[in-house]
Write an enzyme that holds these catalytic residues in place. Sequence first.
Site, mmCIF file in Angstrom:
data_model
loop_
_atom_site.group_PDB
_atom_site.id
_atom_site.type_symbol
_atom_site.label_atom_id
_atom_site.label_comp_id
_atom_site.label_asym_id
_atom_site.label_seq_id
_atom_site.Cartn_x
_atom_site.Cartn_y
_atom_site.Cartn_z
ATOM 1 C CB CYS A 91 -16.349 -4.722 -6.130
ATOM 2 S SG CYS A 91 -15.639 -4.614 -4.474
ATOM 3 C CG HIS A 358 -17.203 -9.533 -3.223
ATOM 4 N ND1 HIS A 358 -17.024 -9.546 -4.598
ATOM 5 C CD2 HIS A 358 -17.069 -8.220 -2.840
ATOM 6 C CE1 HIS A 358 -16.796 -8.307 -5.018
ATOM 7 N NE2 HIS A 358 -16.803 -7.500 -3.967
ATOM 8 C CB CYS A 388 -21.644 -0.816 -5.333
ATOM 9 S SG CYS A 388 -21.411 -2.062 -4.037
#
Length: 402
Positions: A91, A358, A388
């Site tokens: 990510c 996202h 994260c």
Amino acid sequence: MTEAFIYDHVRSPRGKGKADGSLHEVTAVQLAAQVLGAVRDRNGLDTGLLDDVVLGCAQPVGEQGGNIARSAVLVAGYDESVAGQQVHRFCASALEAVNTAAAHIMAGQASAAIGGGVECMSRTYIGADSGAWSADPWVNYHSYFAPQGIGADMIATLDGYSRNDVDSYAAESQRRAASAWQGQRFSKSIIPIRDVLGEVLLDHDEHMRPGTTVEQLGNLKPAFTALGEKGGFDAVAMMRYPEIEAVNHVHTGGNSSGIVDGAAAVLVGNADFGKASGLKARARIKAFASIGSEPTIMLTAPADVTRKALKHAGMSIDDIDLFEINEAFASVVMRFMRALELDPEKVNVNGGAIALGHPLGATGAMILGTVLDELERRDLNTALVTLCAGNGLGTATIIERV
């Protein structure tokens, strides 16, 4: 050390990451190419001045694989001398891509580059590149692997966050995102995405649910109960954390990040590049860092990587005006704010991935651009961006307006 400046940034709107999403028909390379084209066109950029384009991608397989950055460079019509590199830090990939571009400039080995990312989640699936981390039994066993949703619920259990706590955070994210769109705070940097005929497919973030209430969120069922209980991952996590008697499953589709398509690009260069291009720097990249963290929960790195980046910059937490942390799950942001004793009014002020979505490999560049625009709107100076990432990773970047 040479300074690395941000000259511009562009992003696509976020399209729902499903077959009925507005961007589903657009391939990842075409989506990235449209964003790269916008960076060139709106800045009158001679792309021959660029050394590299570095793009993050969290599922770099199939049509998103094969060094999508180089393919996007060519599809966008950039000078063929521009190199391309694909970066994968789960990510945090897009933020790592920006940091990589900046590092080459700071080291004097490049004068200008674009860092960014792309992810078409409607055309692939999470775990498409699973690899040894989750698929190799030896690695899986010895790292106490559990999916991210279990990690998010573990944070809530360890920190004592209730279902109402995480739903309240999610409702506020929706409220802030709706307010930001109503105030046209994203309009400076979002470009419409078009189909092969040139018709606009999407010009706004379509995952948002304005008006969402805590009561509405409370009606959703926990998303990871079956995975934890029937799938056995609660037991795995509790082996790593034997002090827990049971995992409190509080996360749902409403208080977790949305699955979307999207792409983003950040134009970075040294001072000489700015002069040659006739461009004015908007910010400098002051420091960045990446770390590893405990891999079972895998979502706890943002606070520690923030401290590491601040140390690199010779700054304290009080020197930062605004914070952007990816809203992977509500509990991730809540732990981050608690650990660093942050004022919630300085964190994700325009909402986050719970409301907006996202797009895994693109999000880091998106939120970096979002916070730069907000610094300018509020006439503030410094911001810190962090995410994260899978397998216990975290990345952070500090920027300062010039």
